[in-house]
Scaffold this active site. Structure first.
Site, PDB file in Angstrom:
ATOM      1  N   HIS A  95      -7.977  -5.186  -2.559  1.00 23.32           N
ATOM      2  CA  HIS A  95      -7.601  -6.222  -3.168  1.00 23.32           C
ATOM      3  C   HIS A  95      -8.885  -6.966  -3.715  1.00 23.32           C
ATOM      4  O   HIS A  95     -10.000  -6.828  -3.259  1.00 23.32           O
ATOM      5  CB  HIS A  95      -7.089  -7.172  -2.121  1.00 23.32           C
ATOM      6  CG  HIS A  95      -5.744  -7.093  -1.417  1.00 23.32           C
ATOM      7  ND1 HIS A  95      -4.617  -7.425  -2.003  1.00 23.32           N
ATOM      8  CD2 HIS A  95      -5.524  -6.029  -0.255  1.00 23.32           C
ATOM      9  CE1 HIS A  95      -3.834  -6.863  -1.401  1.00 23.32           C
ATOM     10  NE2 HIS A  95      -4.329  -6.111  -0.129  1.00 23.32           N
ATOM     11  N   HIS A 123       0.875  -1.345   0.135  1.00 32.40           N
ATOM     12  CA  HIS A 123      -0.115  -0.075  -0.142  1.00 32.40           C
ATOM     13  C   HIS A 123       0.831   1.348   0.093  1.00 32.40           C
ATOM     14  O   HIS A 123       0.287   2.208  -0.181  1.00 32.40           O
ATOM     15  CB  HIS A 123      -0.919  -0.214   1.194  1.00 32.40           C
ATOM     16  CG  HIS A 123      -1.651  -1.107   1.292  1.00 32.40           C
ATOM     17  ND1 HIS A 123      -3.248  -1.058   1.139  1.00 32.40           N
ATOM     18  CD2 HIS A 123      -1.635  -2.452   1.343  1.00 32.40           C
ATOM     19  CE1 HIS A 123      -3.958  -2.411   1.006  1.00 32.40           C
ATOM     20  NE2 HIS A 123      -2.860  -3.184   1.229  1.00 32.40           N
ATOM     21  N   HIS A 179      -6.579  -5.061  11.323  1.00 36.79           N
ATOM     22  CA  HIS A 179      -5.633  -5.620  10.247  1.00 36.79           C
ATOM     23  C   HIS A 179      -4.307  -4.955  10.672  1.00 36.79           C
ATOM     24  O   HIS A 179      -3.185  -5.972  10.685  1.00 36.79           O
ATOM     25  CB  HIS A 179      -5.972  -5.121   8.935  1.00 36.79           C
ATOM     26  CG  HIS A 179      -5.232  -5.519   7.863  1.00 36.79           C
ATOM     27  ND1 HIS A 179      -4.893  -6.585   7.477  1.00 36.79           N
ATOM     28  CD2 HIS A 179      -4.197  -4.722   6.920  1.00 36.79           C
ATOM     29  CE1 HIS A 179      -3.917  -6.848   6.466  1.00 36.79           C
ATOM     30  NE2 HIS A 179      -3.408  -5.897   6.211  1.00 36.79           N
TER      31      HIS A 179
HETATM   32 FE    FE Z   1      -2.785  -5.221   1.440  1.00 41.81          FE
HETATM   33 ZN    ZN Z   2      -2.261  -4.835   4.250  1.00 42.77          ZN
END
Ligand code: FE
Ligand code: ZN
Length: 255
Positions: free
Chosen positions: A165, A53, A104
């Site tokens: 994604h 990212h 995350h």
């Molecule tokens: Fe990712």
């Molecule tokens: Zn990630």
């Protein structure tokens, strides 16, 4: 635009100016800008620190002078404007709102753009919410992720969810294992399979649809709770965080 095997780098354009979100690679962005010499990259929005990212941030800043915005509590290529919950960002004459979505990663943020100029609201949520799924818990707790997803699920149903994604079909295989009787889900799978068969992205997703098909937004639904309890052999009085944690673990182990 696609990057790597399954990343998307989102580019939003207003007149002669553009903003990109999570440029893990500078190349596709520079290629897009090269075909549009009239277009200036004004800003780069980063949701979290992972390399897929942020890998293109430094090169893009150097090539374009674009201003970089990112999560206040994560390490991304300096210099950048640090952002956290509730802050507003003015880019391209549009006002984005920052939402803290730990889970995350510990400092993950999302960017929400309300309805603007007749366009539906947009959500850039990085690796927090995927169509039919959610990000893996690398740094945060199940409780944090559940609350982060609750915050995103509370946005208007017509919000276009711009995930980072293309994981939709594999997420939906898992979703069907959790809720085989969900007819909205079965319909959505057919729609996404057809898009992929024609080489089209399944994204952006519609938030209203995600509420109907995404098991990670539905962990309090009786069907989902029951399936998780049975799969993970949870006690009948397991709390919502335990159910969510077991659902995420089930997905991690799902093949
Ligand atoms: Fe990712
Ligand atoms: Zn990630």
């Amino acid at each position: 635009m696609p990057a790597f095997a399954d990343n998307y780098i989102w580019m939003l354009q207003v007149g002669a100016h553009a903003v990109v979100v999570d440029p893990g690679d500078a190349r596709p962005v520079l290629d897009a800008l090269a075909t549009r010499p009239d277009l200036t990259l004004a800003a780069i929005l980063v949701t979290h620190h992972h390399a897929d990212h942020t890998g293109g941030v430094a090169a893009l800043r150097e090539a374009t002078g674009a201003r970089v915005y990112g999560p206040a509590h994560e390490t991304i290529p300096e210099p950048f404007t640090p952002l956290s919950q509730g802050e507003r960002v003015q880019v391209l004459g549009l006002e984005f709102t920052v939402i803290d979505v730990p889970g995350h990663t510990a400092g993950h943020i999302a960017y929400y753009l309300p309805a603007h100029r007749g366009e539906a609201p947009l959500l850039f949520c990085g690796d927090t919410l995927f169509s039919g799924g959610c990000g893996r818990l690398f740094e945060g707790t199940p409780q944090q992720m559940l609350h982060s997803l609750d915050a995103l699920a509370a946005l208007p149903g017509n919000t276009r969810v711009c995930c980072a994604h293309e994981y939709t079909l594999s997420n939906l295989r898992f979703a069907r294992a959790v809720e085989p009787g969900n007819t909205n889900l079965i319909e959505y799978i057919a729609q996404c399979e057809s898009l992929r068969a024609h080489g089209q992205p399944t994204l952006p997703a519609l938030l209203a649809t995600e509420r109907q098909v995404n098991p990670f937004l539905r962990s309090r639904e009786a069907t989902v709770t029951a399936a998780v309890q049975e799969h993970a052999d949870l006690p009948a009085d397991a709390g919502e965080v335990d159910v969510f944690a077991a659902l995420r673990q089930w997905k991690n182990d799902f093949r």
